[in-house]
Design an enzyme around this catalytic site. Structure first.
Site, PDB file in Angstrom:
ATOM      1  N   GLY A 208       0.839  -1.239  -0.096  1.00  0.00           N
ATOM      2  CA  GLY A 208       0.013   0.024  -0.043  1.00  0.00           C
ATOM      3  C   GLY A 208       0.972   1.326  -0.052  1.00  0.00           C
ATOM      4  N   PRO A 209       0.372   2.430  -0.297  1.00  0.00           N
ATOM      5  CA  PRO A 209       0.892   3.559  -0.288  1.00  0.00           C
ATOM      6  C   PRO A 209       1.505   4.105   1.086  1.00  0.00           C
ATOM      7  CG  PRO A 209      -1.509   3.946  -0.907  1.00  0.00           C
ATOM      8  CD  PRO A 209      -1.104   2.540  -0.564  1.00  0.00           C
ATOM      9  N   THR A 212      -0.220   4.658   5.213  1.00  0.00           N
ATOM     10  CA  THR A 212      -1.378   3.984   5.441  1.00  0.00           C
ATOM     11  C   THR A 212      -1.414   3.089   6.592  1.00  0.00           C
ATOM     12  OG1 THR A 212      -0.757   2.553   3.778  1.00  0.00           O
ATOM     13  CG2 THR A 212      -2.208   4.085   3.092  1.00  0.00           C
ATOM     14  N   LYS A 214       1.137   0.630   7.501  1.00  0.00           N
ATOM     15  CA  LYS A 214       1.653  -0.893   7.343  1.00  0.00           C
ATOM     16  C   LYS A 214       2.320  -1.173   8.433  1.00  0.00           C
ATOM     17  CE  LYS A 214       3.372   0.325   3.353  1.00  0.00           C
ATOM     18  NZ  LYS A 214       2.810   1.585   3.090  1.00  0.00           N
ATOM     19  N   HIS A 432     -14.774   8.744 -15.107  1.00  0.00           N
ATOM     20  CA  HIS A 432     -13.813   7.811 -15.927  1.00  0.00           C
ATOM     21  C   HIS A 432     -13.964   6.366 -15.147  1.00  0.00           C
ATOM     22  CE1 HIS A 432      -9.646   7.560 -17.541  1.00  0.00           C
ATOM     23  NE2 HIS A 432      -9.610   6.450 -16.630  1.00  0.00           N
ATOM     24  N   GLU A 433     -13.972   6.317 -13.911  1.00  0.00           N
ATOM     25  CA  GLU A 433     -13.727   4.921 -13.535  1.00  0.00           C
ATOM     26  C   GLU A 433     -15.120   4.248 -13.765  1.00  0.00           C
ATOM     27  OE1 GLU A 433     -11.427   3.662 -12.313  1.00  0.00           O
ATOM     28  OE2 GLU A 433     -10.150   5.654 -12.588  1.00  0.00           O
ATOM     29  N   HIS A 436     -14.934   2.751 -17.091  1.00  0.00           N
ATOM     30  CA  HIS A 436     -14.419   1.269 -17.236  1.00  0.00           C
ATOM     31  C   HIS A 436     -15.298   0.315 -16.735  1.00  0.00           C
ATOM     32  CE1 HIS A 436     -10.313   2.684 -17.956  1.00  0.00           C
ATOM     33  NE2 HIS A 436     -10.022   3.296 -16.803  1.00  0.00           N
ATOM     34  N   ASP A 509      -3.916   4.291 -19.406  1.00  0.00           N
ATOM     35  CA  ASP A 509      -5.016   3.465 -20.099  1.00  0.00           C
ATOM     36  C   ASP A 509      -4.656   3.277 -21.648  1.00  0.00           C
ATOM     37  OD1 ASP A 509      -6.309   3.300 -17.824  1.00  0.00           O
ATOM     38  OD2 ASP A 509      -7.861   4.675 -18.289  1.00  0.00           O
TER      39      ASP A 509
END
Ligand code: ADP
Ligand code: MG
Ligand code: ZN
Length: 619
Positions: A208-209, A212, A214, A432-433, A436, A509
């Site tokens: 994960g970024p 967050t 971890k 946008h999402e 998809h 994309d």
């Protein structure tokens, strides 16, 4: 606060003290004694010395290695007094002295007593030997133990009952927590699993970024299970001498096994675990490779029977990891630790707000709504900023307006890292999402759409659509590949339809869609025009979805043009297909996007029932 405890045997005190003593003696003999015993000459700054030379007040100068002594001119028959100064590197000095007619000479070598010079000769080697001994003792005499650099610097936290980190300190990452509860159970009662013959997982990778939670989660696992927590960071391994990294890893696991059951936490695993063939230009990095190999060997080496050591590792770049790390028996479990959604953010705010005094008017829900894209660490930072502001404004508790101001400050910081979207951008990302997702759900082969999110994720993506394959796929036919390309173009197509304009957000994309189309033509022989020929050199594994295409083989000019035409045809057809699908389902697109803007994430049953309202152009 965790109690930090060095479990490595303490350096031998006696030897350490001896070294100190000898060093002190050395200093006394070489620098302090001569100073105390020698003639006391008052010192002046070098600038004053030069000034006096220039003014013609200096009679003679004696230049020594560490000191310049000078005598002022005789005035009224009285000999001038002698001063000293510390020389600086000044090549112009002789010339200046010459000009001013000052008599100057080098100082004779210092005449120390025989005792002093004897000590000066004897003591440095003694110190050297003592230091050498010191390191040998500390190294424990292992095969690598000559110097201690090979020893692990793992920090060990053994948390006290009162202050241990638990799952209650972590919020907004519920899925990750659920997965890790099982690990806690393994650590607490390994017998229960080994009796049945179940293999206890060795490695869990937290992906994960940054910020967050971890590291926090790994500590919480140790805290919940009440076991020691060894932590080391992958970046500590890079730029070491060859061989040091691997011996550190070996030593770390040696210590861990003695303390089992316990947790070994490797932060920034990607720093050592980079794919071995991703070296590219740099060629191999021997040191990293050896460290990695040692890590793999250690993970293979211990088994549940002799020690319950669970290795947790964290990375924000899982895609660069060497596949060998992800094999069964190593980090075969991966846990996604993502940025929190709205309710997650509120829960995290609650945890951190416990530490500060909140005013009556503070509404954490409202704060959570205003902080999309914030990771746990950002929220912790936000609470602290607000508290600082309150203190600066002489308030006794933190008010909502402090939070409002703090959000602005934190956002400004994050915007530099381009992680916070404004409302317009958020809206674009939402459509946008959903684009998809809608196109993807019609292309049945590409898997069910499981989640749409506009919570920024990872390094680059602003939002994402998660498609899970319904079964394992090894072969794909042309229609499926075309479906994938259409899905990839779905995001951009939605932007075109709704906003009548295109943003830069679709670049990745398009790249992937083009690569896929190119591979259909040049690698899989799916073009009727070009026939079943391989136009690419070598083999590219199919799962490397967004890897760079291999260099083309030598083709004639016409063939190259034909390839380009075919690739373009495939992509444009898919684009049209996506546009048609979305136009047909325009209302659904609006409905889902509006909802997504509100909740930021749509997943599971709710998403399935929404997507089942899709109309297909073909029936
Ligand atoms: P990572 O290791 O993922 O970069 P950390 O675990 O070091 O992030 O998080 C840094 C700090 O941010 C933590 O000590 C904690 O105070 C806060 N934090 C991060 N994520 C969370 C979370 N999910 N819940 C509560 N606090 C969090
Ligand atoms: Mg961390
Ligand atoms: Zn996209």
């Amino acid at each position: 606060m965790p109690i930090k405890q060095q479990l490595t045997p303490n350096p031998n005190r006696l030897i350490g003290n001896t070294v100190l003593l000898l060093a002190a003696l050395f200093l006394i003999v070489n620098f302090i004694l001569p100073f105390v015993l020698g003639p006391q000459i008052p010192g002046v700054p070098y600038s004053l010395f030069i000034h006096q030379v220039e003014a013609g007040e200096v009679e003679r100068v004696q230049v020594g290695q560490n000191q310049i002594q000078f005598q002022l001119k005789t005035v009224d028959g009285k000999a001038g007094s002698v001063f000293s100064t510390t020389p600086i590197f000044d090549l112009g000095l002789p010339k200046l002295l010459e000009e001013k007619g000052v008599e100057f000479a080098a100082a004779p070598p210092p005449k120390n007593g025989w005792f002093t010079s004897l000590l000066g000769w004897v003591i440095p080697p003694l110190i050297f030997v003592a230091i050498w001994q010191f390191f040998i003792r500390r190294g424990g005499g292992g095969p690598q133990g000559v110097l201690s650099i090979g020893k692990s610097k793992a920090k060990v936290y053994v948390e006290g009952e009162s202050a241990k980190t638990t799952f209650a300190d972590v919020a907004g990452v519920e899925e990750a927590k659920t997965e890790l509860v099982e690990i806690v159970d393994f650590l607490k009662t390994p017998e229960r699993y080994t009796q049945i013959g179940a293999r206890i997982p060795k490695g869990v990778l937290l992906v994960g970024p940054p910020g967050t939670g971890k590291t926090l989660l790994a500590k919480a696992v140790a805290g919940e299970a009440g076991v020691p927590f060894f932590s080391i960071s992958g970046s500590e391994f890079v730029e070491l001498f060859v061989g040091v990294g691997s011996s550190r890893v070996r030593d770390l696991f040696e210590q861990a096994k003695k303390q089992a059951p316990c947790i070994v936490f490797i932060d920034e695993l990607d720093a050592i675990g980079k794919s071995r063939n991703s070296g590219g230009f740099y060629g191999g990095n021997d040191e990293r490779e050896q460290t990695l190999n040692q890590l793999l060997a250690e993970m293979d080496g211990f088994s549940a029977e002799n020690a319950t050591v669970i290795v947790l590792a964290a990375t924000n770049r899982p895609e660069v990891l060497d596949p060998a790390l992800l094999r069964p028996g190593r980090f075969d479990r991966q846990v996604l630790v993502d940025r929190p959604d709205l309710s997650g953010r509120e829960a995290i705010l609650k945890i951190h707000a416990r530490k500060v005094k909140l005013g009556e008017d503070v509404k954490l829900t409202a704060i959570a709504t205003r902080t999309p894209g914030f990771a746990g660490a950002d929220l912790a930072n936000l609470v602290n900023e607000a508290a600082l502001l309150a203190a600066r404004n002489q308030r006794t508790d933190v008010a909502q307006e402090d939070f409002a101001e703090a959000i602005e400050r934190v956002v400004a910081g994050l915007e530099k890292k381009s992680r916070v979207l404004n409302d317009k951008e958020k809206k674009i990302v939402a459509y946008h999402e959903v684009g998809h997702a809608l196109v993807g759900s019609l292309m049945t082969s590409s898997g069910r759409v499981e989640k749409i999110s506009i919570v920024p994720r990872g390094m680059a993506a602003l939002g994402y659509t998660l498609q899970l394959p319904t079964e394992d796929r090894f072969l794909m036919d042309e229609a499926e590949l075309r479906g994938q390309i259409a899905t990839l173009l779905g995001g951009r197509s939605a932007e075109e339809i709704v906003f009548n304009s295109i943003t830069t957000g679709a670049a990745n994309d398009l790249q992937r869609a083009t690569d896929l189309a190119e591979r259909m033509v040049t690698t899989y022989g799916m073009s009727k025009v070009l026939g079943p020929l391989a136009y690419q050199q070598g083999q590219q594994a199919m799962f490397l979805g967004n890897g760079a295409p291999n260099p083309r083989r030598m083709t004639s000019e016409e063939t190259a043009q034909a390839i380009d035409r075919e690739v373009k045809e495939i992509v444009e057809t898919a684009h049209q297909q996506a546009l048609d699908t979305l136009k047909l389902n325009r209302e659904l697109l609006e409905a889902i996007a509006t909802q997504l803007l509100e909740t930021e994430v749509i997943e599971g049953e709710k998403l399935h029932s929404l997507l089942s309202q899709m109309q297909s152009a073909s029936n």
